[in-house]
Scaffold this active site. Structure first.
Site, mmCIF file in Angstrom:
data_model
loop_
_atom_site.group_PDB
_atom_site.id
_atom_site.type_symbol
_atom_site.label_atom_id
_atom_site.label_comp_id
_atom_site.label_asym_id
_atom_site.label_seq_id
_atom_site.Cartn_x
_atom_site.Cartn_y
_atom_site.Cartn_z
ATOM 1 N N CYS A 122 0.798 -1.521 -0.553
ATOM 2 C CA CYS A 122 0.081 0.462 -0.395
ATOM 3 C C CYS A 122 1.311 1.534 0.021
ATOM 4 C CB CYS A 122 -1.164 0.017 1.299
ATOM 5 S SG CYS A 122 -2.162 -1.615 1.864
ATOM 6 N N HIS B 86 -3.272 6.893 1.803
ATOM 7 C CA HIS B 86 -3.995 5.580 1.757
ATOM 8 C C HIS B 86 -5.519 5.468 2.095
ATOM 9 C CE1 HIS B 86 -4.719 1.888 1.319
ATOM 10 N NE2 HIS B 86 -4.007 1.094 1.991
ATOM 11 N N ASN C 297 -10.615 -0.445 -0.742
ATOM 12 C CA ASN C 297 -8.782 -0.219 -0.207
ATOM 13 C C ASN C 297 -8.633 -0.485 -1.475
ATOM 14 O OD1 ASN C 297 -6.367 -0.741 0.623
ATOM 15 N ND2 ASN C 297 -6.851 -1.326 2.628
#
Length: 316
Positions: free
Chosen positions: A114, A242, A272
């Site tokens: 990520c 993020h 996500n």
């Protein structure tokens, strides 16, 4: 001082949308349960001919067109990902052919989960300093629907597919990204087994430990980037964090005492998307006019590895 500026962005999301109500039909969960714990209402999954490469090509073409950049001007092409269509060739190499980059273009994929897109921003900044051509195409792209266990409601409700692209220009008088990065090797908290390991290649995650990790490193990373740039967080125009979990984001915003209006997110409808999360959000901020020429955006990612990374990016 030398560094890079953001010239243009692009993004691509699969057409097929999976809502929380869709998930209610196949597992023991509910829209309320998912929203209150994650802030997610829907996510996009690839179907049919949609794939990692097609998402990258779509996002990249949009960014190149918006930036007015001829593919022959690109000197560096990086793709941050952990779910590419094939282990080799790298997606970046496929893009070199499909988009018509010169053969001496530096092309490779980068896996920092990520945090990958922010890692790739700094990597591009360093490579462009020595490259013959001073423009880079940097993408974050994931097809996480490939590595989800649909019987595990703690993970499959979280993740979605997508790609985001950025065109960067290097200049001797451009500002440094003032990048901050780190890692804390841990295979227990967040892991996807590799091929032929004997284990299904599904996401395994300890949600509580990820939360503890994220609420520690995200605020610290943002502070360190601002300190390295010699500015206060109040002087940052936008924040592109993020989009992992809304509760994590709310905790960080509160801890950093940020104006929530500067921290607009998109997790409610994208979920996500790992390495694609920050560039997709960047594109939406630029496209909507929330991020304008001359403004600074603090990008920060955190996730598997465990890794974290932050950078201060200025829009040209």
């Amino acid at each position: 001082m030398s560094g890079i500026k953001l010239l243009a962005t692009g993004s691509a999301l699969p057409q097929h949308v999976i809502t929380n109500h869709d998930l209610e039909q196949i597992m023991d969960t509910s829209d309320e349960w998912i929203r209150t714990r994650t802030g997610i209402g829907a996510r996009h999954h690839c179907r049919g001919e949609e794939c990692h490469t097609s998402l990258c090509l779509d996002a990249a073409r949009k960014a190149l067109e918006r930036g007015g950049i001829d593919p022959q001007q690109i000197g560096v092409c990086l793709v941050a990902t952990l779910t590419q269509d094939h282990l080799t060739p790298a997606t970046a190499c496929v893009l070199q052919k499909e988009l018509g980059f010169q053969e001496d273009t530096i092309c490779f994929d980068l896996n920092a989960a990520c945090s990958g897109f922010v890692y790739a921003l700094h990597t591009a900044e360093c490579l462009l300093a020595a490259a013959k051509r001073k423009y880079a195409l940097v993408l974050g792209a994931e097809v996480l629907s490939r590595v989800m266990d649909l019987t595990d409601r703690s993970t499959c409700v979280l993740f979605g597919d997508g790609a985001g692209a950025a065109i960067l220009e290097w200049g001797e008088d451009y500002p440094s990204l003032c990048a901050v990065m780190g890692s804390r090797g841990n295979r227990q908290v967040l892991m996807i087994p590799g091929v032929n390991t004997g284990d299904p290649s599904y996401i395994h995650m300890d949600g509580k430990e990820v939360f503890r990790f994220a609420v520690e490193v995200l605020p610290r990373c943002a502070k360190e980037v601002a300190a390295k740039a010699g500015i206060s967080l109040d002087e940052v125009d936008r924040f592109a964090f993020h989009q992992a979990n809304q509760r994590i984001l709310d905790h960080a915003i509160k801890k950093l005492k940020l104006d929530p209006a500067k921290c607009t997110g998109n997790i409610a409808h994208t979920g996500n998307t790992s390495a694609a999360s920050v560039p997709i959000l960047l594109d939406q901020l630029v496209s909507s006019g929330q991020l304008r020429s001359g403004q600074k955006v603090l990008c920060a990612g955190f996730g598997g590895g465990l890794t974290w990374a932050g950078a201060l990016l200025q829009l040209a």
